[in-house]
Design a protein around this motif. Structure first.
Motif, PDB file in Angstrom:
ATOM      1  N   ARG A  75       0.827  -1.224   0.000  1.00 40.54           N
ATOM      2  CA  ARG A  75       0.000   0.000   0.000  1.00 40.54           C
ATOM      3  C   ARG A  75       0.856   1.266   0.000  1.00 40.54           C
ATOM      4  N   PHE A  76       2.157   1.120   0.166  1.00 39.71           N
ATOM      5  CA  PHE A  76       3.042   2.293   0.238  1.00 39.71           C
ATOM      6  C   PHE A  76       3.632   2.578  -1.139  1.00 39.71           C
ATOM      7  N   ALA A  77       3.748   3.869  -1.476  1.00 40.99           N
ATOM      8  CA  ALA A  77       4.386   4.236  -2.744  1.00 40.99           C
ATOM      9  C   ALA A  77       5.137   5.544  -2.560  1.00 40.99           C
ATOM     10  N   ALA A  78       6.307   5.618  -3.187  1.00 40.11           N
ATOM     11  CA  ALA A  78       7.055   6.883  -3.179  1.00 40.11           C
ATOM     12  C   ALA A  78       6.410   7.823  -4.187  1.00 40.11           C
ATOM     13  N   SER A  79       6.401   9.115  -3.857  1.00 39.71           N
ATOM     14  CA  SER A  79       5.766  10.100  -4.735  1.00 39.71           C
ATOM     15  C   SER A  79       6.703  11.289  -4.969  1.00 39.71           C
ATOM     16  N   THR A  80       6.656  11.815  -6.188  1.00 37.88           N
ATOM     17  CA  THR A  80       7.448  13.024  -6.503  1.00 37.88           C
ATOM     18  C   THR A  80       6.571  14.278  -6.460  1.00 37.88           C
ATOM     19  N   LEU A  81       5.436  14.160  -5.813  1.00 35.91           N
ATOM     20  CA  LEU A  81       4.510  15.295  -5.721  1.00 35.91           C
ATOM     21  C   LEU A  81       5.169  16.529  -5.095  1.00 35.91           C
ATOM     22  N   ASP A  82       6.123  16.315  -4.200  1.00 32.59           N
ATOM     23  CA  ASP A  82       6.804  17.419  -3.512  1.00 32.59           C
ATOM     24  C   ASP A  82       8.246  17.571  -3.993  1.00 32.59           C
ATOM     25  N   ALA A  83       8.497  17.181  -5.247  1.00 28.66           N
ATOM     26  CA  ALA A  83       9.855  17.299  -5.806  1.00 28.66           C
ATOM     27  C   ALA A  83      10.271  18.768  -5.835  1.00 28.66           C
ATOM     28  N   PRO A  84      11.582  19.036  -5.855  1.00 35.11           N
ATOM     29  CA  PRO A  84      12.032  20.438  -5.831  1.00 35.11           C
ATOM     30  C   PRO A  84      11.401  21.252  -6.961  1.00 35.11           C
ATOM     31  N   GLN A  85      11.057  22.492  -6.646  1.00 35.74           N
ATOM     32  CA  GLN A  85      10.448  23.394  -7.635  1.00 35.74           C
ATOM     33  C   GLN A  85      11.542  23.929  -8.555  1.00 35.74           C
ATOM     34  N   PRO A  86      11.228  24.103  -9.839  1.00 38.30           N
ATOM     35  CA  PRO A  86      12.251  24.594 -10.775  1.00 38.30           C
ATOM     36  C   PRO A  86      12.839  25.938 -10.337  1.00 38.30           C
ATOM     37  N   ASP A  87      12.037  26.781  -9.678  1.00 35.65           N
ATOM     38  CA  ASP A  87      12.544  28.100  -9.288  1.00 35.65           C
ATOM     39  C   ASP A  87      13.116  28.111  -7.862  1.00 35.65           C
ATOM     40  N   GLY A  88      13.263  26.933  -7.244  1.00 39.69           N
ATOM     41  CA  GLY A  88      13.895  26.863  -5.926  1.00 39.69           C
ATOM     42  C   GLY A  88      12.995  27.282  -4.770  1.00 39.69           C
ATOM     43  N   ARG A  89      11.685  27.462  -5.047  1.00 43.87           N
ATOM     44  CA  ARG A  89      10.757  27.823  -3.956  1.00 43.87           C
ATOM     45  C   ARG A  89      10.544  26.627  -3.036  1.00 43.87           C
ATOM     46  N   PRO A  90      10.149  26.885  -1.763  1.00 38.22           N
ATOM     47  CA  PRO A  90       9.795  25.770  -0.882  1.00 38.22           C
ATOM     48  C   PRO A  90       8.549  25.026  -1.410  1.00 38.22           C
ATOM     49  N   ASN A  91       8.352  23.822  -0.938  1.00 39.10           N
ATOM     50  CA  ASN A  91       7.175  23.021  -1.312  1.00 39.10           C
ATOM     51  C   ASN A  91       6.102  23.215  -0.246  1.00 39.10           C
ATOM     52  N   TYR A  92       4.943  23.683  -0.665  1.00 36.39           N
ATOM     53  CA  TYR A  92       3.846  23.897   0.280  1.00 36.39           C
ATOM     54  C   TYR A  92       2.830  22.770   0.145  1.00 36.39           C
ATOM     55  N   THR A  93       2.417  22.231   1.287  1.00 36.61           N
ATOM     56  CA  THR A  93       1.468  21.110   1.286  1.00 36.61           C
ATOM     57  C   THR A  93       0.173  21.479   0.574  1.00 36.61           C
ATOM     58  N   ILE A  94      -0.236  22.723   0.696  1.00 35.62           N
ATOM     59  CA  ILE A  94      -1.486  23.126   0.057  1.00 35.62           C
ATOM     60  C   ILE A  94      -1.414  22.917  -1.458  1.00 35.62           C
ATOM     61  N   ASP A  95      -0.249  23.183  -2.058  1.00 34.26           N
ATOM     62  CA  ASP A  95      -0.092  22.982  -3.511  1.00 34.26           C
ATOM     63  C   ASP A  95      -0.112  21.486  -3.846  1.00 34.26           C
ATOM     64  N   SER A  96       0.571  20.700  -3.020  1.00 35.59           N
ATOM     65  CA  SER A  96       0.629  19.252  -3.280  1.00 35.59           C
ATOM     66  C   SER A  96      -0.771  18.642  -3.191  1.00 35.59           C
ATOM     67  N   LEU A  97      -1.537  19.062  -2.188  1.00 31.90           N
ATOM     68  CA  LEU A  97      -2.870  18.489  -2.025  1.00 31.90           C
ATOM     69  C   LEU A  97      -3.795  18.912  -3.164  1.00 31.90           C
ATOM     70  N   ALA A  98      -3.634  20.150  -3.627  1.00 31.69           N
ATOM     71  CA  ALA A  98      -4.458  20.603  -4.755  1.00 31.69           C
ATOM     72  C   ALA A  98      -4.126  19.776  -5.997  1.00 31.69           C
ATOM     73  N   THR A  99      -2.835  19.496  -6.214  1.00 32.13           N
ATOM     74  CA  THR A  99      -2.432  18.664  -7.359  1.00 32.13           C
ATOM     75  C   THR A  99      -2.992  17.256  -7.210  1.00 32.13           C
ATOM     76  N   LEU A 100      -2.871  16.714  -6.007  1.00 31.64           N
ATOM     77  CA  LEU A 100      -3.362  15.351  -5.765  1.00 31.64           C
ATOM     78  C   LEU A 100      -4.869  15.269  -6.022  1.00 31.64           C
ATOM     79  N   ARG A 101      -5.581  16.272  -5.587  1.00 30.64           N
ATOM     80  CA  ARG A 101      -7.030  16.293  -5.820  1.00 30.64           C
ATOM     81  C   ARG A 101      -7.330  16.339  -7.326  1.00 30.64           C
ATOM     82  N   GLY A 102      -6.573  17.179  -8.051  1.00 34.89           N
ATOM     83  CA  GLY A 102      -6.766  17.266  -9.505  1.00 34.89           C
ATOM     84  C   GLY A 102      -6.505  15.937 -10.201  1.00 34.89           C
ATOM     85  N   GLN A 103      -5.534  15.195  -9.699  1.00 33.51           N
ATOM     86  CA  GLN A 103      -5.184  13.897 -10.318  1.00 33.51           C
ATOM     87  C   GLN A 103      -6.160  12.798  -9.928  1.00 33.51           C
TER      88      GLN A 103
END
Ligand code: ATP
Length: 216
Positions: A83-111
């Motif tokens: 049931r476990f899987a590695a995810s690149t949802l929080d991979a480094p941003q091209p512009d070097g910004r931090p990764n915010y959970t709110i963005d990851s969850l919005a992407t996950l919801r879209g997918q």
């Protein structure tokens, strides 16, 4: 027919149940696996996505092992349970910004528009929620599974001033008592001490092979 009709929430009864498990995973350890296993069992989760963060906003500036190594270690650790899987949802941003959970969850919801989504967090992490970006939206976007961690009593949740509606979407899992942290393990590894059963063997092998955490 009743088997195919949707429950009142609009979600399908057989909708996949997916949890996002964010963290630094520097390195992944027994505590991570224990809380993921307990959460998957308690909440009938189909998938837990272990998503190492490129830059964790609340740990920005602290040196972290390169993302590629942390992802590779998470992939090895995730072999512990189908049931476990590695995810690149929080991979480094091209512009070097931090990764915010709110963005990851919005992407996950879209997918996964049909899925029932959860976020999985230890008590220490969840208790800092008010410092995260968009806490109200975070609480609305998914259900939350918050797991006990020694030293971080869950009665401190009161300090987050949650509304009854928000509180009803937070599920506490208080059966875990894993006295282990990545900080402690990095210290042990830097002193060439045994980590025993605190790190999965394949991850320990990767650390040795790539000379991670040893003092230069
Ligand atoms: P560090 O010591 O570097 O801060 P960590 O051990 O807390 O790392 P993270 O990768 O930052 O590990 O944690 C990811 C998530 O796992 C967080 O939500 C954290 O609360 C949770 N977690 C980690 N270890 C435990 C543990 N022993 N018990 C409960 N939750 C844990």
């Amino acid at each position: 027919m009743s088997e195919t009709s949707s429950p009142p929430s609009g979600k399908h009864e057989d909708a996949p149940r997916i949890a996002l498990f964010g963290g630094t995973f520097d390195p992944p350890h027994r505590g991570h696996l224990a809380i993921a296993r307990a959460a998957a069992n308690a909440f009938a989760l189909d998938t837990i996505l272990f998503a190492p963060a490129g830059i964790q906003p609340l740990k920005a500036g602290l040196t972290a092992t390169p993302f590629a190594d942390r992802l590779a270690m998470v992939e090895l650790a995730c072999a512990a349970d189908p049931r476990f899987a590695a995810s690149t949802l929080d991979a480094p941003q091209p512009d070097g910004r931090p990764n915010y959970t709110i963005d990851s969850l919005a992407t996950l919801r879209g997918q996964n528009p049909q899925a029932t989504l959860f976020s999985l967090a230890g008590a220490d992490s969840f208790l800092t929620l008010r410092k995260w970006r968009s806490p109200e939206r975070l609480l609305a976007l998914t259900e939350w599974i918050v797991v006990s961690r020694p030293g971080f009593p869950l009665d401190r949740l009161d300090s987050l001033h949650l509304t009854p509606g928000q509180r009803s979407r937070i599920h506490l899992l208080e059966t875990i008592h894993e006295e282990v942290s990545a900080t402690y393990l990095r210290d042990l590894l830097a002193q060439n001490q045994y980590t025993n059963d605190l790190i999965p063997p394949a991850v320990a092998g990767y650390i040795r092979q790539h000379h991670l955490y040893s003092k230069r």
